[in-house]
Design a protein around this motif. Structure first.
Motif, PDB file in Angstrom:
ATOM      1  N   SER A  62     104.456  62.958  26.262  1.00 20.62           N
ATOM      2  CA  SER A  62     103.627  63.364  27.277  1.00 20.62           C
ATOM      3  C   SER A  62     104.362  63.726  28.558  1.00 20.62           C
ATOM      4  O   SER A  62     103.521  64.225  29.368  1.00 20.62           O
ATOM      5  N   GLU A 267      91.144  63.169  26.510  1.00 21.60           N
ATOM      6  CA  GLU A 267      92.049  63.358  27.160  1.00 21.60           C
ATOM      7  C   GLU A 267      91.966  65.037  27.545  1.00 21.60           C
ATOM      8  O   GLU A 267      92.213  65.549  28.681  1.00 21.60           O
ATOM      9  N   PHE A 288      92.815  57.817  34.078  1.00 25.29           N
ATOM     10  CA  PHE A 288      93.528  57.932  32.794  1.00 25.29           C
ATOM     11  C   PHE A 288      94.282  56.803  32.896  1.00 25.29           C
ATOM     12  O   PHE A 288      94.694  56.282  31.683  1.00 25.29           O
TER      13      PHE A 288
END
Length: 506
Positions: A62, A267, A288
């Motif tokens: 990520s 996402e 998130f």
């Protein structure tokens, strides 16, 4: 479960039924009793280096989300050109996950595991070198190529991690998976923040260099501190389709894919939906973070429940219900349009999603491993590695299809109507898990491994004096003791290939 062969011998003065003394050792192959479960302290000491490695892999997955698009646009690339760079790693995981699982028991974890973290960490460092590539086409080609190779390393690293830990702690398979997922999710959570800070401080190369080096260092720490288990395993003759033909394993893998699909959908589509509600980007990041923290907290809890308290099918069903609740209220969905949109409702729904996805992913892994053993497949390294590889592959498939399909549906029908598709998928796997829970599996015994018992009697093995030692006189033959004969001993280990077995020759 670790197993060792023990060679026993009967003394020469024992007699066989029917007369005659035993003139040589009678070897017997036996198995010791199952070892006691590992202590909690030993479990913690062993798993910590693996969790550090899993967190590093999550960071790499990520890290570039916040700044890679900026760098790519500065090179002249458009969003449609570099958008699939984020998804190609999941395609690579889908392709190589089953292959790694199949060949792990052939080549051994001491070959697969180092190759995995070296490829994963090395390719990530190489990705940072793209800072000095100015040509747009070259930048894009190497972005896709390096990201694809990163998926190969991640498949090898992830599958071998799970296989090693499950072999060392066979009574805690779901707990092992839960802690690995928690460490990975923690890396996913803090990755974008750390990436943005390092990018602002020193540019494109530094984040990749630091996190790639962290993977290499943590992998070396695992090699230096871990005593790799000795496990019976096969020679790779177990076909993958034999595992996939089991309906209970297929249900578990489908549940995993739907869980990954839901993660990818949120996402990809939640952020633009929240933008339409005039919510600031920093507040979107908080949403998130809430989902990720919920998942990190819930994952170890559900792992313990699956191992010690409840059936994994029940835990997976409860997780599906929580995910369904999320997709009902996060929009809210079209048939509840009388409920006003609010950021608080979104955050509450994301908490349910975090707990639900944790339950589904942990329980489906435990259910797949349990179903493989119940179907009669041996509870050994080969089957565990194949199931782990298939789980990695199906998770990657869901994570690849989620953003891809949901992105198209978001543009076509909007966020709220896309929730209906997610509700349908979750209801299907929820129903299948209920069926698997209510209909108990018919346990089949794995084919027994041959136990060699060698007895030699006067009738079957006594050599005639005329051809035992033809060059020696008869009186020497009568006084010469019989020589001991030993059976072929094989010691299987995950740390070596099946072609590296020690034996005692006749």
């Amino acid at each position: 479960m670790e197993e060792h062969w023990t060679l026993l011998a009967e003394s020469d003065d024992k007699k066989m039924a029917g007369g005659g003394e035993l003139g040589e050792i009678t070897p017997l192959l036996t198995r010791p009793q199952n070892r006691q479960p590992a202590t909690k302290a030993y479990f913690i000491r062993t798993i910590i280096p693996f969790l550090l490695l899993q967190m590093s892999v999550g960071l790499c997955a990520s890290l570039q989300a916040t700044f890679y698009p900026i760098e790519a646009e500065s090179k002249g690339a458009t969003a449609s050109q570099f958008g699939a760079v984020f998804g190609i790693i999941h395609l690579s995981l889908f392709i190589f996950g089953p292959l790694v699982g199949k060949y792990l028991s052939i080549w051994g974890v001491k070959a697969i595991f180092p190759a995995g973290f070296i490829i994963d960490g090395g390719t990530f460092i190489l990705f940072g070198l793209l800072q000095w590539v100015e040509d747009t086409s070259t930048f894009l080609v190497f972005s896709y190529l390096i990201r694809f190779l990163e998926g190969v390393g991640a498949a090898a690293c992830w599958t071998s991690n799970l296989s090693i830990l499950m072999a060392k702690f066979p009574e805690r398979k779901a707990t092992v998976k839960a802690w690995c997922d928690a460490a990975f999710n923690f890396g996913l959570t803090v990755g974008p923040v750390l990436g943005a800070l390092m990018y602002d401080a020193a540019g494109f190369f530094l984040p990749f260099c630091v996190t790639g080096s962290l993977i290499l260092v943590s992998g070396i720490v695992v090699l230096m501190t871990t005593d790799f288990p000795v496990i019976d395993h096969g020679d790779g003759n177990l076909p993958v389709h034999r595992v996939l033909c089991n309906p209970r394993i297929l249900v578990a893998l489908a549940t995993c894919s739907v869980g990954a699909y839901s993660i990818g959908t949120i996402e990809a589509t939640l952020s633009p939906f929240l933008v339409t509600m005039d919510i600031d980007v920093k507040i979107i990041a908080v949403a998130f973070l809430i989902m990720s923290c919920s998942s990190v907290v819930a994952t170890p809890l559900f792992g313990i429940l699956c191992d010690h308290k409840f059936s994994p099918w029940m835990v997976s069903t409860c997780g599906s219900v929580l995910m369904f609740i999320c997709f009902v209220f996060i929009g809210p969905c079209p048939y509840l349009d009388f409920i006003p949109k609010s950021f608080g409702l979104v955050c509450g729904s994301l908490v349910a999603q975090g707990f639900g996805q944790a339950a589904v992913l942990v329980a489906s892994f435990g259910a797949a491993q349990l179903a493989a053993v119940q179907s009669g497949l041996p509870d050994g390294m080969e089957v565990g590695a194949v199931v782990s590889g298939l789980f990695t592959s199906f998770f990657a498939l869901g994570n690849f299809c989620g953003p891809t399909i949901s992105g198209v549906l978001y543009d076509a029908v909007g966020f709220q109507y896309n929730l209906l598709v997610l509700q349908g998928l979750v209801l299907i796997v929820c129903g299948l898990n209920i069926v698997m829970y209510l209909i108990p599996a018919t346990e089949q015994q794995a084919p027994p491994e041959p136990v060699v018992v060698k007895h030699e009697t006067d009738n079957c093995t006594q050599r005639k004096e005329s051809d035992a030692y033809p060059e020696l006189p008869a009186d020497i033959i009568r006084t010469r003791p019989n020589q001991s004969r030993h059976v072929l001993m094989k010691n299987y280990s995950t740390s070596s290939s099946v072609y590296e077995r020690s034996s005692l020759l006749f």
